[in-house]
Design an enzyme around this catalytic site. Structure first.
Site, PDB file in Angstrom:
ATOM      1  N   ASN A   9      -0.853   6.622  -3.922  1.00 17.98           N
ATOM      2  CA  ASN A   9      -0.732   5.911  -2.648  1.00 17.98           C
ATOM      3  C   ASN A   9      -1.142   4.472  -2.896  1.00 17.98           C
ATOM      4  O   ASN A   9      -2.325   4.182  -3.073  1.00 17.98           O
ATOM      5  CB  ASN A   9      -1.641   6.582  -1.604  1.00 17.98           C
ATOM      6  CG  ASN A   9      -1.658   5.835  -0.284  1.00 17.98           C
ATOM      7  OD1 ASN A   9      -0.892   4.898  -0.077  1.00 17.98           O
ATOM      8  ND2 ASN A   9      -2.538   6.243   0.620  1.00 17.98           N
ATOM      9  N   LYS A  11      -1.030   2.079  -0.866  1.00 18.96           N
ATOM     10  CA  LYS A  11      -1.554   1.441   0.362  1.00 18.96           C
ATOM     11  C   LYS A  11      -0.924   0.046   0.516  1.00 18.96           C
ATOM     12  O   LYS A  11       0.238  -0.116   0.187  1.00 18.96           O
ATOM     13  CB  LYS A  11      -3.087   1.412   0.328  1.00 18.96           C
ATOM     14  CG  LYS A  11      -3.668   2.803   0.065  1.00 18.96           C
ATOM     15  CD  LYS A  11      -5.157   2.907   0.243  1.00 18.96           C
ATOM     16  CE  LYS A  11      -5.598   4.337  -0.052  1.00 18.96           C
ATOM     17  NZ  LYS A  11      -7.024   4.549   0.202  1.00 18.96           N
ATOM     18  N   HIS A  93      -3.039   9.580   7.367  1.00 19.44           N
ATOM     19  CA  HIS A  93      -4.088   9.119   6.452  1.00 19.44           C
ATOM     20  C   HIS A  93      -5.269   8.621   7.286  1.00 19.44           C
ATOM     21  O   HIS A  93      -5.080   8.054   8.365  1.00 19.44           O
ATOM     22  CB  HIS A  93      -3.538   7.999   5.564  1.00 19.44           C
ATOM     23  CG  HIS A  93      -4.459   7.660   4.437  1.00 19.44           C
ATOM     24  ND1 HIS A  93      -5.595   6.901   4.614  1.00 19.44           N
ATOM     25  CD2 HIS A  93      -4.438   8.011   3.135  1.00 19.44           C
ATOM     26  CE1 HIS A  93      -6.219   6.792   3.448  1.00 19.44           C
ATOM     27  NE2 HIS A  93      -5.543   7.457   2.537  1.00 19.44           N
ATOM     28  N   GLU A  95      -7.000   6.116   7.080  1.00 22.68           N
ATOM     29  CA  GLU A  95      -6.926   4.687   7.416  1.00 22.68           C
ATOM     30  C   GLU A  95      -6.017   4.456   8.621  1.00 22.68           C
ATOM     31  O   GLU A  95      -6.230   3.536   9.407  1.00 22.68           O
ATOM     32  CB  GLU A  95      -6.466   3.899   6.179  1.00 22.68           C
ATOM     33  CG  GLU A  95      -7.591   3.829   5.148  1.00 22.68           C
ATOM     34  CD  GLU A  95      -7.137   3.774   3.702  1.00 22.68           C
ATOM     35  OE1 GLU A  95      -5.960   3.470   3.443  1.00 22.68           O
ATOM     36  OE2 GLU A  95      -7.980   4.061   2.813  1.00 22.68           O
ATOM     37  N   GLU A 163      -8.625  14.810   2.199  1.00 22.27           N
ATOM     38  CA  GLU A 163      -9.237  13.555   1.757  1.00 22.27           C
ATOM     39  C   GLU A 163     -10.492  13.304   2.592  1.00 22.27           C
ATOM     40  O   GLU A 163     -10.392  12.773   3.707  1.00 22.27           O
ATOM     41  CB  GLU A 163      -8.262  12.385   1.958  1.00 22.27           C
ATOM     42  CG  GLU A 163      -6.984  12.486   1.152  1.00 22.27           C
ATOM     43  CD  GLU A 163      -6.389  11.113   0.869  1.00 22.27           C
ATOM     44  OE1 GLU A 163      -6.115  10.839  -0.297  1.00 22.27           O
ATOM     45  OE2 GLU A 163      -6.221  10.319   1.804  1.00 22.27           O
ATOM     46  N   GLY A 169     -12.094   5.514  -1.832  1.00 14.08           N
ATOM     47  CA  GLY A 169     -12.405   4.165  -2.287  1.00 14.08           C
ATOM     48  C   GLY A 169     -13.878   3.907  -2.527  1.00 14.08           C
ATOM     49  O   GLY A 169     -14.292   2.759  -2.679  1.00 14.08           O
ATOM     50  N   SER A 209     -11.254   9.063  -4.510  1.00 13.50           N
ATOM     51  CA  SER A 209     -11.902   8.650  -5.759  1.00 13.50           C
ATOM     52  C   SER A 209     -11.505   9.499  -6.971  1.00 13.50           C
ATOM     53  O   SER A 209     -12.316   9.713  -7.875  1.00 13.50           O
ATOM     54  CB  SER A 209     -13.421   8.611  -5.589  1.00 13.50           C
ATOM     55  OG  SER A 209     -13.786   7.638  -4.623  1.00 13.50           O
TER      56      SER A 209
HETATM   57  P1  13P Z   1      -8.937   6.294  -3.618  1.00  6.23           P
HETATM   58  O1  13P Z   1      -8.312   7.116  -4.713  1.00  6.23           O
HETATM   59  O2  13P Z   1      -8.845   4.824  -3.846  1.00  6.23           O
HETATM   60  O3  13P Z   1     -10.293   6.786  -3.262  1.00  6.23           O
HETATM   61  O4  13P Z   1      -8.021   6.540  -2.298  1.00  6.23           O
HETATM   62  C1  13P Z   1      -7.684   7.829  -1.958  1.00  6.23           C
HETATM   63  C2  13P Z   1      -6.649   7.777  -0.900  1.00  6.23           C
HETATM   64  O5  13P Z   1      -6.916   7.339   0.200  1.00  6.23           O
HETATM   65  C3  13P Z   1      -5.306   8.246  -1.231  1.00  6.23           C
HETATM   66  O6  13P Z   1      -4.528   8.399  -0.099  1.00  6.23           O
END
Ligand code: 13P
Length: 249
Positions: A9, A11, A93, A95, A163, A169, A209
């Site tokens: 992803n 983003k 997601h 976010e 997740e 992150g 992560s």
């Molecule tokens: P990270 O791998 O950067 O923690 O992000 C995970 C994520 O949100 C994938 O959709």
């Protein structure tokens, strides 16, 4: 029986120059037994689809509108994403849930729209740190699964991604036993909601992560059918070793 999927992803990262990151992945992809998917920002979808054409590496989107077309300035529909070359759409997601106020029922409608357009929804669920500390992580995720997954889905064409919000992150990862507990919980819920056979066939990804150092052990956990990778999917030098860990068993 459930083929592993390693999904990246990107983003809100990446411009045309970033597409060179695909070349080492394409060069090695013939050896992959896992499915590999990359979800760039929508601006790169057709270019990425073109660059990956014939390689077997798939391209996905990060969101869609529940309607097929209409007066929705700035939005993209599932049929448009299909037309741009996407095969999957990440939905709900954390976010988007926090930054755009997305609810389970909106995610559910988007997932139905995605499936109607012939694309595979990847429905994200996960608890916050506060919810885990309060001991309600299993309940929170159960509610998200019940309300975000559309009724009677095609189990081969729907994916759930666990997740934990606090692991995204941050470099923090739940213990393997916590991952195992949550994935088993989601599996048993899916069996109850969709039926024994369908619930068994839906793939459940872990995200938060994931990196080359922890991918192998996370992917070895029961009911973890792949990974949804954020930061470590942006560079081939980080993403390829994760795919290789998946191939390693
Ligand atoms: P990270 O791998 O950067 O923690 O992000 C995970 C994520 O949100 C994938 O959709």
């Amino acid at each position: 029986m459930r083929r592993r999927l390693i999904a990246g992803n990107w983003k809100m990262n990446g411009v045309r120059d970033s597409l060179t990151e695909l070349d080492p992945i394409v060069a090695e992809c013939e050896t992959f037994t896992s499915e590999v998917l990359i979800c760039p920002p929508a601006t790169l979808l057709p270019l990425m689809a073109n660059r990956l054409s014939g390689s077997g590496v798939m391209v996905g989107a990060q969101d869609c509108h529940p309607n097929p077309a209409g007066t929705h300035t700035g939005d993209l529909s599932a049929p448009m994403l299909a037309d741009a070359g996407a095969s999957h759409v990440i939905l709900g997601h954390s976010e988007r849930r926090t930054q755009h106020g997305e609810t389970d029922s909106l995610v559910n409608a988007k997932a139905s729209a995605t499936a109607r357009a012939g694309l595979v929804p990847i429905i994200c669920v996960g608890e916050t740190r506060g919810e885990r500390e309060a001991g309600i992580a299993l309940d929170i995720v159960a509610g998200q699964v019940r309300n975000s997954v559309p009724a009677e889905p095609d189990p081969e064409a729907l994916i759930v991604a666990y997740e934990p919000v606090w692991a995204i992150g941050t470099g923090l990862v739940p213990s393997l036993s916590d991952i195992a507990e949550m994935h088993a919980h989601i599996r048993s819920l899916l069996r109850k909601e969709i039926g024994e056979s369908g619930g068994h066939r839906i793939r459940i990804l872990y995200g938060g992560s994931v990196n080359a150092g922890n991918a192998h052990e996370i992917l070895s956990v029961a009911n973890v059918d792949g990974g949804l990778v954020g930061g470590a999917s942006l560079k081939a030098r980080d993403f390829l070793p994760i795919i290789r860990q998946s191939e390693a068993g």
